[in-house]
Scaffold this motif. Structure first.
Motif, PDB file in Angstrom:
ATOM      1  N   ARG A  86       7.165  -3.320  41.002  1.00 47.35           N
ATOM      2  CA  ARG A  86       6.333  -2.314  41.661  1.00 47.35           C
ATOM      3  C   ARG A  86       7.051  -0.985  41.856  1.00 47.35           C
ATOM      4  NH1 ARG A  86       2.114  -3.732  44.758  1.00 47.35           N
ATOM      5  NH2 ARG A  86       0.506  -2.248  44.883  1.00 47.35           N
ATOM      6  N   SER A  90       9.705   4.891  34.402  1.00 47.86           N
ATOM      7  CA  SER A  90       8.270   4.599  34.426  1.00 47.86           C
ATOM      8  C   SER A  90       7.505   5.776  33.845  1.00 47.86           C
ATOM      9  CB  SER A  90       7.807   4.352  35.865  1.00 47.86           C
ATOM     10  OG  SER A  90       8.480   3.257  36.431  1.00 47.86           O
ATOM     11  N   LYS A 138       1.312   6.321  33.323  1.00 47.21           N
ATOM     12  CA  LYS A 138       0.390   5.213  33.595  1.00 47.21           C
ATOM     13  C   LYS A 138       1.026   4.189  34.543  1.00 47.21           C
ATOM     14  CE  LYS A 138      -2.372   1.745  31.206  1.00 47.21           C
ATOM     15  NZ  LYS A 138      -2.677   1.144  29.913  1.00 47.21           N
ATOM     16  N   GLU A 139       2.284   3.884  34.317  1.00 46.47           N
ATOM     17  CA  GLU A 139       2.973   2.932  35.192  1.00 46.47           C
ATOM     18  C   GLU A 139       3.121   3.489  36.607  1.00 46.47           C
ATOM     19  OE1 GLU A 139       6.503   2.501  32.862  1.00 46.47           O
ATOM     20  OE2 GLU A 139       5.748   0.735  31.805  1.00 46.47           O
ATOM     21  N   VAL A 171      -0.284   3.271  38.451  1.00 47.87           N
ATOM     22  CA  VAL A 171      -0.587   1.918  38.925  1.00 47.87           C
ATOM     23  C   VAL A 171       0.310   1.531  40.096  1.00 47.87           C
ATOM     24  CG1 VAL A 171      -0.515  -0.530  38.259  1.00 47.87           C
ATOM     25  CG2 VAL A 171      -1.515   1.155  36.713  1.00 47.87           C
ATOM     26  N   LYS A 172       1.575   1.891  40.039  1.00 54.27           N
ATOM     27  CA  LYS A 172       2.523   1.498  41.084  1.00 54.27           C
ATOM     28  C   LYS A 172       2.315   2.245  42.397  1.00 54.27           C
ATOM     29  CE  LYS A 172       6.093   0.015  37.866  1.00 54.27           C
ATOM     30  NZ  LYS A 172       7.456   0.247  37.365  1.00 54.27           N
ATOM     31  N   ILE A 191      -0.656   2.887  43.696  1.00 53.94           N
ATOM     32  CA  ILE A 191      -1.884   2.409  44.326  1.00 53.94           C
ATOM     33  C   ILE A 191      -1.610   1.058  44.986  1.00 53.94           C
ATOM     34  CG2 ILE A 191      -4.272   1.661  43.929  1.00 53.94           C
ATOM     35  CD1 ILE A 191      -4.274   3.587  41.485  1.00 53.94           C
ATOM     36  N   SER A 231      -2.923  -1.750  45.694  1.00 54.68           N
ATOM     37  CA  SER A 231      -4.168  -2.460  45.385  1.00 54.68           C
ATOM     38  C   SER A 231      -4.450  -3.655  46.303  1.00 54.68           C
ATOM     39  CB  SER A 231      -4.172  -2.903  43.923  1.00 54.68           C
ATOM     40  OG  SER A 231      -3.019  -3.657  43.631  1.00 54.68           O
ATOM     41  N   SER A 290       2.179   5.873  48.622  1.00 53.28           N
ATOM     42  CA  SER A 290       1.288   4.713  48.570  1.00 53.28           C
ATOM     43  C   SER A 290       0.489   4.566  49.860  1.00 53.28           C
ATOM     44  CB  SER A 290       2.080   3.434  48.299  1.00 53.28           C
ATOM     45  OG  SER A 290       2.618   3.467  47.005  1.00 53.28           O
ATOM     46  N   THR A 318      -5.030  10.813  42.721  1.00 51.40           N
ATOM     47  CA  THR A 318      -4.722   9.758  41.762  1.00 51.40           C
ATOM     48  C   THR A 318      -4.223  10.337  40.441  1.00 51.40           C
ATOM     49  OG1 THR A 318      -6.362   8.296  42.761  1.00 51.40           O
ATOM     50  CG2 THR A 318      -5.663   7.765  40.535  1.00 51.40           C
TER      51      THR A 318
END
Length: 132
Positions: A3, A21, A24-25, A28-29, A31, A33, A88, A123
């Motif tokens: 993460r 990273s 795109k990585e 994602v990291k 957020i 989720s 985050s 985002t």
């Protein structure tokens, strides 16, 4: 995929084949989720309640999840970078207002509409500037 976001500086310090990273990585990291999924689920359950003060309950849930977000990322996802924890957690707050919250209308706009705009901008832009 771990993460924590890896920057070029991090990969220089590590004697491995790790690479920084990519966008795109990082996206994602950043957020949280699992926390967002918990809030969306709780929000749905609260909406099904009959009576009671739903708004007060949702504010309590939001505060608890804001506190849990960095703790979860540290303990479970092994994130150690304070800036990533901050981004985050802020991301979670924006998701809360975009997906449904007890916030009142702001400037005659529903908070979900304003938060959705901020969510899209946040985002897409944070991974461009935050490299880890």
């Amino acid at each position: 995929m771990a993460r924590e976001i890896k920057s070029a500086k991090d990969t220089e310090l590590i004697d491995s084949v790790e690479r920084p990273s990519n966008y795109k990585e990082r996206l994602v990291k950043l957020i949280p989720s699992e926390i967002i999924a918990a809030y969306v689920t709780i929000y749905g359950l609260v909406q099904a309640f009959n009576g009671g003060n739903k708004e007060k309950l949702l504010w309590i849930v939001i505060v608890i999840l804001i506190i849990i977000t960095p703790v979860y990322l540290i303990k479970v996802s092994k994130v150690t970078k304070k800036s990533q924890l901050l981004f985050s957690t802020i991301g979670f707050v924006i998701w809360v207002f975009a997906t449904g919250s007890p916030a009142p209308k702001i400037l005659e706009f529903p908070p979900e509409s304003l938060a959705s705009i901020v969510l899209i901008i946040q985002t897409l832009s944070i991974p461009l500037f935050y490299k880890g």
